[in-house]
Motif scaffolding. Structure first.
Motif, PDB file in Angstrom:
ATOM      1  N   GLY A   1      28.463   0.663 -41.755  1.00  0.00           N
ATOM      2  CA  GLY A   1      29.150  -0.226 -41.302  1.00  0.00           C
ATOM      3  C   GLY A   1      28.029  -0.666 -40.301  1.00  0.00           C
ATOM      4  N   GLY A   2      26.885  -0.304 -40.215  1.00  0.00           N
ATOM      5  CA  GLY A   2      25.934  -0.321 -38.781  1.00  0.00           C
ATOM      6  C   GLY A   2      25.013  -1.688 -38.937  1.00  0.00           C
ATOM      7  N   LEU A   3      24.227  -1.802 -38.308  1.00  0.00           N
ATOM      8  CA  LEU A   3      24.094  -2.984 -37.587  1.00  0.00           C
ATOM      9  C   LEU A   3      22.291  -3.243 -36.930  1.00  0.00           C
ATOM     10  CD1 LEU A   3      24.282  -5.860 -37.484  1.00  0.00           C
ATOM     11  CD2 LEU A   3      24.959  -5.641 -34.820  1.00  0.00           C
ATOM     12  N   CYS A   4      21.617  -3.554 -38.892  1.00  0.00           N
ATOM     13  CA  CYS A   4      20.286  -3.683 -38.112  1.00  0.00           C
ATOM     14  C   CYS A   4      19.788  -5.190 -37.893  1.00  0.00           C
ATOM     15  CB  CYS A   4      19.462  -3.446 -39.617  1.00  0.00           C
ATOM     16  SG  CYS A   4      17.352  -3.766 -40.002  1.00  0.00           S
ATOM     17  N   MET A   5      19.111  -4.819 -36.583  1.00  0.00           N
ATOM     18  CA  MET A   5      18.821  -5.558 -35.975  1.00  0.00           C
ATOM     19  C   MET A   5      17.333  -6.115 -36.165  1.00  0.00           C
ATOM     20  SD  MET A   5      21.770  -5.223 -32.314  1.00  0.00           S
ATOM     21  CE  MET A   5      22.182  -6.898 -32.186  1.00  0.00           C
ATOM     22  N   VAL A   6      17.175  -7.034 -36.472  1.00  0.00           N
ATOM     23  CA  VAL A   6      15.689  -8.528 -36.926  1.00  0.00           C
ATOM     24  C   VAL A   6      14.963  -7.898 -35.759  1.00  0.00           C
ATOM     25  CG1 VAL A   6      14.157  -8.926 -38.263  1.00  0.00           C
ATOM     26  CG2 VAL A   6      16.520  -8.254 -39.401  1.00  0.00           C
ATOM     27  N   PRO A   7      13.466  -7.623 -36.095  1.00  0.00           N
ATOM     28  CA  PRO A   7      13.103  -8.075 -34.517  1.00  0.00           C
ATOM     29  C   PRO A   7      11.679  -9.650 -34.646  1.00  0.00           C
ATOM     30  CG  PRO A   7      12.043  -6.393 -35.619  1.00  0.00           C
ATOM     31  CD  PRO A   7      13.573  -6.124 -36.912  1.00  0.00           C
ATOM     32  N   LEU A   8      12.237 -10.207 -33.646  1.00  0.00           N
ATOM     33  CA  LEU A   8      11.681 -11.142 -33.923  1.00  0.00           C
ATOM     34  C   LEU A   8       9.952 -11.380 -33.856  1.00  0.00           C
ATOM     35  CD1 LEU A   8      13.874 -14.282 -33.021  1.00  0.00           C
ATOM     36  CD2 LEU A   8      13.464 -12.859 -35.180  1.00  0.00           C
ATOM     37  N   THR A   9       8.979 -10.294 -34.171  1.00  0.00           N
ATOM     38  CA  THR A   9       7.729 -10.026 -34.064  1.00  0.00           C
ATOM     39  C   THR A   9       6.683 -10.054 -34.854  1.00  0.00           C
ATOM     40  OG1 THR A   9       7.645  -7.510 -34.710  1.00  0.00           O
ATOM     41  CG2 THR A   9       8.909  -8.410 -32.424  1.00  0.00           C
ATOM     42  N   ALA A  10       5.680 -10.286 -34.701  1.00  0.00           N
ATOM     43  CA  ALA A  10       4.666 -10.688 -35.714  1.00  0.00           C
ATOM     44  C   ALA A  10       4.357  -9.386 -36.801  1.00  0.00           C
ATOM     45  CB  ALA A  10       3.099 -11.677 -35.129  1.00  0.00           C
ATOM     46  N   GLU A  11       4.159  -8.221 -35.619  1.00  0.00           N
ATOM     47  CA  GLU A  11       3.877  -7.230 -36.112  1.00  0.00           C
ATOM     48  C   GLU A  11       5.293  -6.564 -36.943  1.00  0.00           C
ATOM     49  OE1 GLU A  11       2.427  -2.224 -34.793  1.00  0.00           O
ATOM     50  OE2 GLU A  11       3.592  -3.793 -33.239  1.00  0.00           O
ATOM     51  N   GLN A  12       6.333  -6.833 -37.454  1.00  0.00           N
ATOM     52  CA  GLN A  12       7.426  -5.710 -37.861  1.00  0.00           C
ATOM     53  C   GLN A  12       7.900  -7.404 -38.882  1.00  0.00           C
ATOM     54  OE1 GLN A  12       9.594  -4.045 -34.444  1.00  0.00           O
ATOM     55  NE2 GLN A  12      10.279  -3.162 -36.586  1.00  0.00           N
ATOM     56  N   THR A  13       7.503  -8.379 -38.531  1.00  0.00           N
ATOM     57  CA  THR A  13       8.343  -9.098 -39.333  1.00  0.00           C
ATOM     58  C   THR A  13       7.859 -10.176 -40.158  1.00  0.00           C
ATOM     59  OG1 THR A  13       9.073 -10.690 -37.706  1.00  0.00           O
ATOM     60  CG2 THR A  13      10.570  -9.175 -39.201  1.00  0.00           C
ATOM     61  N   GLY A  14       6.126 -10.623 -39.715  1.00  0.00           N
ATOM     62  CA  GLY A  14       5.174 -11.720 -40.059  1.00  0.00           C
ATOM     63  C   GLY A  14       5.278 -12.297 -39.032  1.00  0.00           C
ATOM     64  N   PRO A  15       3.954 -13.592 -39.437  1.00  0.00           N
ATOM     65  CA  PRO A  15       3.593 -14.492 -38.111  1.00  0.00           C
ATOM     66  C   PRO A  15       4.275 -15.709 -38.283  1.00  0.00           C
ATOM     67  CG  PRO A  15       1.863 -14.057 -40.625  1.00  0.00           C
ATOM     68  CD  PRO A  15       3.586 -13.403 -40.409  1.00  0.00           C
ATOM     69  N   THR A  16       5.568 -16.205 -39.466  1.00  0.00           N
ATOM     70  CA  THR A  16       6.017 -17.614 -39.829  1.00  0.00           C
ATOM     71  C   THR A  16       7.217 -17.451 -39.590  1.00  0.00           C
ATOM     72  OG1 THR A  16       6.274 -17.187 -42.313  1.00  0.00           O
ATOM     73  CG2 THR A  16       3.888 -17.886 -40.743  1.00  0.00           C
ATOM     74  N   VAL A  17       8.349 -18.586 -39.467  1.00  0.00           N
ATOM     75  CA  VAL A  17       9.521 -18.274 -39.214  1.00  0.00           C
ATOM     76  C   VAL A  17      10.319 -17.525 -40.400  1.00  0.00           C
ATOM     77  CG1 VAL A  17      11.856 -19.816 -39.271  1.00  0.00           C
ATOM     78  CG2 VAL A  17       9.862 -20.498 -37.468  1.00  0.00           C
ATOM     79  N   ARG A  18       9.465 -18.012 -41.825  1.00  0.00           N
ATOM     80  CA  ARG A  18       9.978 -18.222 -42.848  1.00  0.00           C
ATOM     81  C   ARG A  18       9.869 -16.366 -43.643  1.00  0.00           C
ATOM     82  NH1 ARG A  18       7.211 -22.541 -46.955  1.00  0.00           N
ATOM     83  NH2 ARG A  18       8.459 -24.215 -46.251  1.00  0.00           N
ATOM     84  N   ASP A  19       8.520 -15.952 -42.960  1.00  0.00           N
ATOM     85  CA  ASP A  19       9.226 -14.243 -42.913  1.00  0.00           C
ATOM     86  C   ASP A  19       9.960 -13.544 -41.938  1.00  0.00           C
ATOM     87  OD1 ASP A  19       6.359 -14.256 -44.280  1.00  0.00           O
ATOM     88  OD2 ASP A  19       5.416 -14.692 -42.112  1.00  0.00           O
ATOM     89  N   VAL A  20      10.373 -14.044 -41.032  1.00  0.00           N
ATOM     90  CA  VAL A  20      11.511 -13.759 -40.083  1.00  0.00           C
ATOM     91  C   VAL A  20      13.058 -13.680 -41.382  1.00  0.00           C
ATOM     92  CG1 VAL A  20      13.015 -13.081 -38.602  1.00  0.00           C
ATOM     93  CG2 VAL A  20      10.688 -14.176 -37.808  1.00  0.00           C
ATOM     94  N   ALA A  21      12.427 -15.534 -41.882  1.00  0.00           N
ATOM     95  CA  ALA A  21      13.951 -15.449 -42.965  1.00  0.00           C
ATOM     96  C   ALA A  21      13.859 -14.746 -44.159  1.00  0.00           C
ATOM     97  CB  ALA A  21      13.171 -16.879 -43.069  1.00  0.00           C
TER      98      ALA A  21
END
Length: 368
Positions: A255-275
């Motif tokens: 029941g935990g929660l993973c809060m995805v960061p909006l950072t280029a280093e962790q998720t990538g350089p574009t909105v699509r990468d974050v998605a």
């Protein structure tokens, strides 16, 4: 303004027989403008509860500022939060120079005092909130709810008494990684006592960046949901703070929660990468396990088109194009954070009631 409720819509309330929202563009190719309008409408009903902001430290370097008027030198101010439909924001008390240092306890207390002072000096835009109910009250009054935390675990100075003081001053989230009582074997005996006391006080545990053993032991021990305030999917990007699929599965199961960061280093350089990361966490851990963490004003570089807190509608528009339902998006933006805070509040109240009942019984036995 209509009152926001604790609950999020059920699948039956938001769409057709399959639980998805009625969509005039079922092929997923709505015009970009119309999709963005839908994103704004959805966020107006289900605003963003942003899991991490570095604003307190960023403001220390500005000689003067007015968050209600707007500040170009930072990523976060009231006008941009309103444009981005941010309803709640967790203000980090982390220290940029690292978790160590002799003044870490005093520095954390100073940051808590600064949070209070900043909120009090911007009463038309901000309101301090310590509970899930207070977050809703702030939103219903047209204010952005400011929640203190996360702070680094070294701020305790290896003292449960300091933890209780920090909670009394409003702290809601404590990061466990990088302390003397969390290491590769997991939690030490004192670390386990910290987690139990956090549960009793209603302080949420943040295990972003912690060792797998620490994450697993915290999930097993904690009676309230565990947070990862800045973790994405390691399967997509091998950053050390990102979670492998086995830990994502365990986090979702607990029941935990993973809060995805909006950072280029962790998720990538574009909105699509974050998605892509949001898709992956949802698919592996479940839609009740995924949230958003802007990490604005933390010194991190952000993906293209997600430069500041006004840009959340662009991310939600991308998720709408991918077929996310209104129920899933309402959980992502608002509902999941409300759930974990309500759980922590409930557990803390139950612990307080047990303690009061035990004290009353002892007093009764001692009375002649």
């Amino acid at each position: 303004m209509a009152d926001l409720q604790d609950d999020v819509p059920t699948t039956a309330e938001v769409g057709g027989e399959d639980g998805l929202p009625d969509d005039p563009f079922p092929d997923g190719h709505a015009p970009a403008g119309e999709t963005l309008e839908r994103a704004h409408a959805l966020l107006a009903a289900h605003p963003v509860a942003d899991g991490y902001s570095g604003l307190p430290w960023a403001l220390r370097h500005l000689p003067r500022y007015d968050l209600e008027l707007g500040e170009a030198a930072i990523d976060t101010d009231v006008p941009r939060m309103r444009e981005g439909h941010v309803g709640a924001l967790f203000w980090s008390l982390h220290l940029p120079e690292g978790p160590g240092g002799e003044r870490v306890v005093a520095a954390t207390l100073e940051q808590l005092d600064q949070v209070r002072a900043v909120v009090e000096s911007h009463p038309e835009g901000l309101r301090l909130a310590h509970t899930a109910g207070q977050i809703i009250d702030a939103r219903n009054c047209g204010r952005v709810a400011v929640v203190p935390g996360p702070a680094h675990g070294t701020a305790l100075g290896d003292s449960l008494g300091v933890l209780r003081v920090l909670r009394a001053l409003g702290l809601r989230v404590l990061s466990l990684a990088g302390t003397a009582w969390t290491d590769r074997p997991g939690l030490t005996r004192f670390g386990e006592e910290v987690v139990r006391e956090m549960n009793r006080l209603g302080v949420l545990a943040d295990v972003s960046g912690a060792s797998p053993a620490t994450v697993q032991r915290t999930l097993a021990l904690s009676r309230t949901p565990v947070l990862c305030t800045r973790s994405a999917a390691r399967a997509l990007r091998p950053h050390p703070a990102n979670l492998p699929d086995d830990l994502l599965t365990a986090l979702g199961g607990a029941g935990g929660l993973c809060m995805v960061p909006l950072t280029a280093e962790q998720t990538g350089p574009t909105v699509r990468d974050v998605a892509d990361h949001l898709d992956h966490v949802r698919d592996v851990a479940g839609p009740e396990c995924v949230g958003l963490s802007g990490t604005y004003d933390s010194g991190a570089a952000h993906p293209h088109d997600l430069a500041d807190t006004s840009r959340y509608p662009h991310l939600i528009a991308e998720l709408l194009r991918r077929g996310w339902s209104e129920t899933q998006l309402s959980l992502l933006t608002w509902g999941n954070v409300q759930r974990v805070l309500r759980s922590a509040d409930s557990t803390a109240r139950a612990a307080q009631h047990r303690r009061e009942a035990s004290t009353a019984k002892i007093t009764e036995l001692d009375t002649p």
